[in-house]
Design a protein around this motif. Structure first.
Motif, mmCIF file in Angstrom:
data_model
loop_
_atom_site.group_PDB
_atom_site.id
_atom_site.type_symbol
_atom_site.label_atom_id
_atom_site.label_comp_id
_atom_site.label_asym_id
_atom_site.label_seq_id
_atom_site.Cartn_x
_atom_site.Cartn_y
_atom_site.Cartn_z
ATOM 1 N N GLU A 124 64.504 83.395 21.465
ATOM 2 C CA GLU A 124 64.237 82.458 22.541
ATOM 3 C C GLU A 124 62.730 82.297 22.643
ATOM 4 O OE1 GLU A 124 64.709 81.803 27.344
ATOM 5 O OE2 GLU A 124 65.453 83.636 26.450
ATOM 6 N N ARG A 125 62.272 81.077 22.605
ATOM 7 C CA ARG A 125 60.841 80.780 22.698
ATOM 8 C C ARG A 125 60.557 80.224 24.086
ATOM 9 N NH1 ARG A 125 58.172 77.390 17.953
ATOM 10 N NH2 ARG A 125 58.780 79.296 16.886
ATOM 11 N N ILE A 126 59.556 80.813 24.760
ATOM 12 C CA ILE A 126 59.192 80.385 26.107
ATOM 13 C C ILE A 126 57.742 79.918 26.095
ATOM 14 C CG2 ILE A 126 58.979 81.047 28.524
ATOM 15 C CD1 ILE A 126 60.974 83.292 27.946
ATOM 16 N N GLY A 127 57.507 78.721 26.574
ATOM 17 C CA GLY A 127 56.159 78.170 26.633
ATOM 18 C C GLY A 127 55.425 78.588 27.897
ATOM 19 N N PHE A 128 54.086 78.611 27.811
ATOM 20 C CA PHE A 128 53.256 78.933 28.976
ATOM 21 C C PHE A 128 51.890 78.270 28.824
ATOM 22 C CE2 PHE A 128 52.510 82.230 25.865
ATOM 23 C CZ PHE A 128 51.156 82.478 25.928
ATOM 24 N N HIS A 129 51.159 78.190 29.941
ATOM 25 C CA HIS A 129 49.822 77.593 29.935
ATOM 26 C C HIS A 129 48.727 78.625 30.224
ATOM 27 C CE1 HIS A 129 51.060 73.402 29.576
ATOM 28 N NE2 HIS A 129 52.082 73.729 30.334
ATOM 29 N N GLU A 130 49.010 79.578 31.087
ATOM 30 C CA GLU A 130 48.011 80.566 31.495
ATOM 31 C C GLU A 130 48.351 81.939 30.907
ATOM 32 O OE1 GLU A 130 45.345 79.760 33.316
ATOM 33 O OE2 GLU A 130 46.015 77.682 33.495
ATOM 34 N N LEU A 131 47.348 82.630 30.408
ATOM 35 C CA LEU A 131 47.578 83.965 29.846
ATOM 36 C C LEU A 131 48.163 84.932 30.873
ATOM 37 C CD1 LEU A 131 44.493 84.550 27.538
ATOM 38 C CD2 LEU A 131 46.882 84.287 26.854
ATOM 39 N N GLN A 132 47.858 84.698 32.146
ATOM 40 C CA GLN A 132 48.375 85.569 33.202
ATOM 41 C C GLN A 132 49.899 85.531 33.277
ATOM 42 O OE1 GLN A 132 45.997 83.304 33.495
ATOM 43 N NE2 GLN A 132 44.199 84.247 34.404
ATOM 44 N N ARG A 150 60.589 89.510 30.976
ATOM 45 C CA ARG A 150 61.836 88.742 31.030
ATOM 46 C C ARG A 150 62.597 88.817 29.702
ATOM 47 N NH1 ARG A 150 61.854 82.209 31.516
ATOM 48 N NH2 ARG A 150 63.726 81.923 30.286
ATOM 49 N N LEU A 151 61.882 88.635 28.603
ATOM 50 C CA LEU A 151 62.520 88.691 27.290
ATOM 51 C C LEU A 151 63.089 90.079 26.997
ATOM 52 C CD1 LEU A 151 59.991 86.526 25.270
ATOM 53 C CD2 LEU A 151 62.357 85.930 25.807
ATOM 54 N N MET A 152 62.361 91.117 27.406
ATOM 55 C CA MET A 152 62.855 92.484 27.214
ATOM 56 C C MET A 152 64.089 92.741 28.062
ATOM 57 S SD MET A 152 59.210 94.489 26.987
ATOM 58 C CE MET A 152 59.925 96.067 27.346
ATOM 59 N N ASP A 153 64.066 92.280 29.312
ATOM 60 C CA ASP A 153 65.227 92.459 30.193
ATOM 61 C C ASP A 153 66.449 91.749 29.643
ATOM 62 O OD1 ASP A 153 63.720 93.991 31.923
ATOM 63 O OD2 ASP A 153 63.438 92.393 33.403
ATOM 64 N N GLU A 154 66.260 90.531 29.160
ATOM 65 C CA GLU A 154 67.374 89.778 28.595
ATOM 66 C C GLU A 154 67.922 90.454 27.337
ATOM 67 O OE1 GLU A 154 65.886 85.820 28.026
ATOM 68 O OE2 GLU A 154 65.879 85.383 30.168
ATOM 69 N N ALA A 155 67.039 91.055 26.556
ATOM 70 C CA ALA A 155 67.468 91.715 25.313
ATOM 71 C C ALA A 155 68.250 92.991 25.591
ATOM 72 C CB ALA A 155 66.255 92.025 24.442
ATOM 73 N N THR A 156 67.929 93.675 26.684
ATOM 74 C CA THR A 156 68.598 94.941 26.987
ATOM 75 C C THR A 156 69.740 94.778 27.978
ATOM 76 O OG1 THR A 156 66.968 95.453 28.702
ATOM 77 C CG2 THR A 156 66.551 96.323 26.482
ATOM 78 N N ALA A 157 69.962 93.606 28.511
ATOM 79 C CA ALA A 157 71.015 93.385 29.505
ATOM 80 C C ALA A 157 72.393 93.830 29.013
ATOM 81 C CB ALA A 157 71.035 91.931 29.943
ATOM 82 N N PRO A 158 72.807 93.523 27.784
ATOM 83 C CA PRO A 158 74.130 93.986 27.332
ATOM 84 C C PRO A 158 74.250 95.506 27.340
ATOM 85 C CG PRO A 158 73.308 92.287 25.878
ATOM 86 C CD PRO A 158 72.187 92.656 26.799
ATOM 87 N N ARG A 201 47.659 75.979 25.539
ATOM 88 C CA ARG A 201 49.110 76.123 25.606
ATOM 89 C C ARG A 201 49.535 77.230 24.664
ATOM 90 N NH1 ARG A 201 51.385 69.931 25.790
ATOM 91 N NH2 ARG A 201 49.733 69.209 27.129
ATOM 92 N N GLY A 202 50.644 77.817 25.006
ATOM 93 C CA GLY A 202 51.139 78.871 24.141
ATOM 94 C C GLY A 202 52.631 79.049 24.268
ATOM 95 N N TRP A 203 53.130 79.959 23.466
ATOM 96 C CA TRP A 203 54.531 80.353 23.548
ATOM 97 C C TRP A 203 54.671 81.792 23.096
ATOM 98 C CZ3 TRP A 203 56.505 81.722 18.809
ATOM 99 C CH2 TRP A 203 55.983 81.116 17.675
ATOM 100 N N VAL A 204 55.726 82.424 23.580
ATOM 101 C CA VAL A 204 56.056 83.797 23.198
ATOM 102 C C VAL A 204 57.518 83.812 22.789
ATOM 103 C CG1 VAL A 204 56.556 84.465 25.601
ATOM 104 C CG2 VAL A 204 56.045 86.230 23.897
#
Length: 81
Positions: free
Chosen positions: A51-59, A67-75, A31-34
């Motif tokens: 914002e912390r997003i969890g994941f199971h697969e490295l892929q 997604r995090l970059m898009d959300e950060a640059t949306a404004p 398990r992981g998070w970014v």
């Protein structure tokens, strides 16, 4: 000479670890998070929060980072012509 272009950068923390299961004989689970860490100056100016997003697969990781970059640059996108 001043630079007319604004340089962007993104910082991330990624954790990916193997966790043992409580069920006897069960396989371990990865398990992981970014989390995107905003530039401290940008956070103060824009009120950004982490914002912390969890994941199971490295892929999954590239899509989550995108997604995090898009959300950060949306404004920024909304204010540009």
């Amino acid at each position: 000479m001043s630079h007319a272009r604004h340089t962007q950068s993104h910082r991330f923390v990624v954790i990916y670890r193997c966790e043992p299961r409580e069920i006897a004989g069960a396989a371990e689970v990865w398990r992981g998070w970014v989390e995107r860490i905003p530039n401290p100056r940008q956070r103060a100016e824009a009120g950004q929060t982490e914002e912390r997003i969890g994941f199971h697969e490295l892929q999954e990781l590239p899509a989550l980072i995108t997604r995090l970059m898009d959300e950060a640059t949306a404004p920024d996108r909304r204010t540009r012509p």
